[in-house]
Design a protein around this motif. Structure first.
Motif, PDB file in Angstrom:
ATOM      1  N   UNK A   1      45.608  41.984  55.359  1.00  0.00           N
ATOM      2  CA  UNK A   1      46.645  42.968  55.048  1.00  0.00           C
ATOM      3  C   UNK A   1      47.923  42.260  54.592  1.00  0.00           C
ATOM      4  N   UNK A   2      48.299  41.200  55.339  1.00  0.00           N
ATOM      5  CA  UNK A   2      49.500  40.444  54.979  1.00  0.00           C
ATOM      6  C   UNK A   2      49.373  39.867  53.575  1.00  0.00           C
ATOM      7  N   UNK A   3      48.171  39.359  53.260  1.00  0.00           N
ATOM      8  CA  UNK A   3      47.938  38.776  51.944  1.00  0.00           C
ATOM      9  C   UNK A   3      48.226  39.784  50.840  1.00  0.00           C
ATOM     10  N   UNK A   4      47.657  40.992  50.991  1.00  0.00           N
ATOM     11  CA  UNK A   4      47.830  42.009  49.955  1.00  0.00           C
ATOM     12  C   UNK A   4      49.302  42.410  49.825  1.00  0.00           C
ATOM     13  N   UNK A   5      49.973  42.604  50.970  1.00  0.00           N
ATOM     14  CA  UNK A   5      51.375  43.028  50.932  1.00  0.00           C
ATOM     15  C   UNK A   5      52.269  41.918  50.363  1.00  0.00           C
ATOM     16  N   UNK A   6      52.066  40.687  50.857  1.00  0.00           N
ATOM     17  CA  UNK A   6      52.891  39.579  50.368  1.00  0.00           C
ATOM     18  C   UNK A   6      52.607  39.328  48.886  1.00  0.00           C
ATOM     19  N   UNK A   7      51.335  39.480  48.485  1.00  0.00           N
ATOM     20  CA  UNK A   7      50.982  39.312  47.072  1.00  0.00           C
ATOM     21  C   UNK A   7      51.713  40.318  46.211  1.00  0.00           C
ATOM     22  N   UNK A   8      51.740  41.578  46.688  1.00  0.00           N
ATOM     23  CA  UNK A   8      52.464  42.624  45.947  1.00  0.00           C
ATOM     24  C   UNK A   8      53.943  42.248  45.839  1.00  0.00           C
ATOM     25  N   UNK A   9      54.498  41.708  46.935  1.00  0.00           N
ATOM     26  CA  UNK A   9      55.922  41.340  46.933  1.00  0.00           C
ATOM     27  C   UNK A   9      56.180  40.211  45.934  1.00  0.00           C
ATOM     28  N   UNK A  10      55.240  39.246  45.841  1.00  0.00           N
ATOM     29  CA  UNK A  10      55.423  38.150  44.875  1.00  0.00           C
ATOM     30  C   UNK A  10      55.444  38.717  43.452  1.00  0.00           C
ATOM     31  N   UNK A  11      54.493  39.608  43.160  1.00  0.00           N
ATOM     32  CA  UNK A  11      54.486  40.238  41.828  1.00  0.00           C
ATOM     33  C   UNK A  11      55.765  41.056  41.608  1.00  0.00           C
ATOM     34  N   UNK A  12      56.261  41.722  42.668  1.00  0.00           N
ATOM     35  CA  UNK A  12      57.511  42.482  42.539  1.00  0.00           C
ATOM     36  C   UNK A  12      58.667  41.564  42.156  1.00  0.00           C
TER      37      UNK A  12
END
Lengths: 331, 267
Positions: free
Chosen positions: B149-160
């Motif tokens: 879950x952290x991976x997906x959320x942090x990944x989204x934040x990096x793209x943001x």
């Protein structure tokens, strides 16, 4: 012009400047930096409840000034206060106190009914429900929007949309309303409606209005005060009549005669152009057209006539030719 | 911040309502968005029809990489993908209309032309994620679920963060949206495949320069119990949230600088 008393004026500019750095190509690869003084030391004050026309040719610095007044652009120099705020620093606070209408660009939601755009304004500006209803009701009545509220904006005519845009800019009770070319492209009836509404708004609510326009009729019908800007400087600040006097502007009487005749010779006007049976007579803008028409009708076989008002560009151009600088109250 | 989110919600809701004026078009473009991203997945499946493993990764493992980056990019694209329209607003001067409203500019531009159809990519990615999770022979402990879950959320934040930096860049060059796309969509395509099939230099670049490797490569490799090809210390695999915070921070600083420069130069 009234003496600016401290904190009393709604808008106050002292030596306002905006300098742009422009890079221009010289030769193949070299680029030269150049400073363009778009606004070059403008000072004026606008009191609460005034209605002022702000005019000038394209590229004169009009919109740059408006952008600084609304907080979009940060000035390069000088002092600027609007409603006691520094526009560039306190942009979002100022936004609650001002309304802006961009003539050719609507801020309404294209695919949604007009009503929805107003709902967004209410929430975005956090206008209380009761106050919102009251303001919307007044705009709907005076701008004749009742039948349009549930129509998607894309189906509105240009004039209807402009009225819709003006209403949208007023729902949060702004102290100042900026209008950029509010009548451009509108038909005669829409123009009259918009002007009538602005006059009432100013008279009844005391809303201060600053408008830019190319249509002298807007100014004649709305503004007691007009400011002319060119090359980033305030060229004139005073009543419209004074502008005509300084510019020695002329109106034109276009006369259609029964047949081709040599140039008309009458007192108080000179014939500037002849084209078949049609002739153009120029006469001072301050003079009345009626005696002139009577004199022409007396001596010539008149079929039809029309009157042309001087346009702003002409007035300003002539003002330059005469080397006139500044009117009353301009330092 | 709270006001920004409120404004974002208001404007996004208006766009959704505008969209619903054309329901059929919305349904079709949503399907199109899902189908478009699904094609990438089909390409991977076709590859596995010919080989057993790709860079030592099984089809379920590659599917996990594919799914995590898809969902991350999908979330970021839904939230901030609209920043790519900023250049157009600067060119035609309509950005000024946003600056005279009592609302944060970033929230207004980010929500501008909000495209709900982008849930297509997220939905499709989630589908593949479920499939991969069921196919992988992994013990789904609380720690692993949390890491996923952290991976997906942090990944989204990096793209943001990348979208934000790209938005800032459009103040300088109004047609710079393409550059941003090469990092977001280009990065997404890269991250769908295992790092082992790429040159070490490239992997190094997306680890240390533009930290895309933290979107899914490093944490997912940990999840799968594999070592990263660069031989980095183990704790690095858990650094995605920190990297995301740094990328977003840089994006925010660039954005502020760009807006300040726009307001002093006008274009």
């Amino acid at each position: 012009m009234a003496e600016p008393d401290d904190g009393g004026a709604l808008i106050e500019l002292v030596g306002l400047e905006k300098v742009f750095e422009v890079r221009r190509r010289v030769g193949r690869l070299r680029r030269a930096r150049e400073s363009v003084r778009a606004v070059d030391g403008i000072s004026f004050t606008v009191e609460r409840g005034e209605m002022v026309g702000y005019i000038g040719p394209n590229g004169a610095g009009k919109s740059t000034t408006i952008k600084m007044l609304t907080g979009i652009l940060t000035p390069s120099g000088g002092r600027l206060r609007v409603a006691g705020l520094d526009p560039a620093r306190e942009r979002t606070r100022l936004a609650r106190r001002i309304g802006v209408v961009f003539g050719q660009r609507t801020t309404l939601w294209w695919d949604l009914p007009l009503r929805d755009s107003y709902g967004l304004v209410r929430r975005m500006y956090r206008v209380e429900e009761a106050r919102f209803r009251r303001n919307l009701g007044r705009c709907v009545e005076l701008l004749d929007l009742g039948a349009l509220l549930d129509v998607p904006v894309r189906q509105l005519s240009l004039g209807q949309r402009m009225r819709g845009d003006i209403a949208a800019a007023l729902l949060h009770d702004p102290d100042v309303l900026y209008l950029d070319e509010p009548t451009i492209g509108l038909d005669v009836i829409s123009k009259a409606k918009v002007r009538g509404f602005l006059r009432d708004l100013n008279a009844e609510r005391g809303t201060t209005v600053l408008l830019t326009t190319h249509d002298l009729t807007d100014i004649e019908q709305l503004c007691r005060r007009v400011m002319v800007i060119d090359h980033g400087q305030l060229m004139y600040d005073g009543p419209l009549s004074g502008l005509h006097e300084i510019g020695e502007s002329e109106r034109t009487l276009v006369v259609d005669l029964e047949r081709e005749l040599p140039p008309i010779e009458v007192e108080g006007a000179r014939t500037v152009r002849v084209e078949g049976p049609r002739q153009w007579l120029a006469f001072p803008a301050a003079a009345s057209a009626a005696p002139l028409v009577a004199r022409v009708a007396e001596g010539y076989p008149l079929v039809d006539l029309s009157l042309r008002e001087p346009d702003i560009e002409d007035v300003i151009a002539r003002m330059y030719a005469l080397g006139a600088t500044g009117g009353e109250g301009v330092g | 911040m709270v006001e920004g989110i409120r404004i974002y919600g208001l404007i996004a809701a208006m766009w959704v309502r505008s969209l619903m004026a054309y329901r059929l078009s919305f349904a079709l473009t949503t399907l199109g968005s899902a189908a478009g991203s699904f094609l990438d997945y089909v390409a991977i499946l076709i590859m596995f029809a010919h080989v057993e493993a790709l860079g030592g990764f099984s089809v379920a493992e590659v599917a996990l990489l594919y799914a995590t980056t898809s969902v991350s990019l999908g979330l970021a694209e839904l939230l901030l993908g609209n920043l790519s329209g900023l250049g157009r607003r600067i060119r035609d001067g309509t950005l000024d209309a946003l600056l005279v409203r009592p609302a944060p500019l970033f929230a207004q531009v980010a929500a501008d032309r909000f495209q709900l159809r982008r849930i297509g990519r997220i939905g499709q990615g989630l589908g593949v994620l479920v499939w991969a999770v069921t196919r992988l022979d992994l013990d789904w402990t609380v720690g692993r679920v949390l890491l996923l879950v952290t991976t997906v959320v942090a990944g989204a934040a990096i793209f943001c963060g990348i979208y934000t930096a790209g938005g800032a860049f459009q103040f300088v060059a109004q047609d710079a949206a393409e550059v941003q796309s090469s990092f977001t969509y280009g990065g997404n395509t890269l991250l769908q495949y295992p790092p082992t099939i790429f040159a070490r230099e490239l992997v190094r670049g997306v680890t240390f320069v533009v930290p895309l490797a933290f979107v899914n490569w490093l944490p997912t490799l940990r999840l799968l119990g594999r070592d990263d090809p660069l031989g980095l210390p183990g704790w690095v695999d858990f650094m995605s949230p920190v990297v995301a915070a740094v990328v977003c921070g840089i994006g925010a600083l660039l954005w502020r600088a760009a807006v300040r420069s726009y307001r002093s130069t006008g274009s």
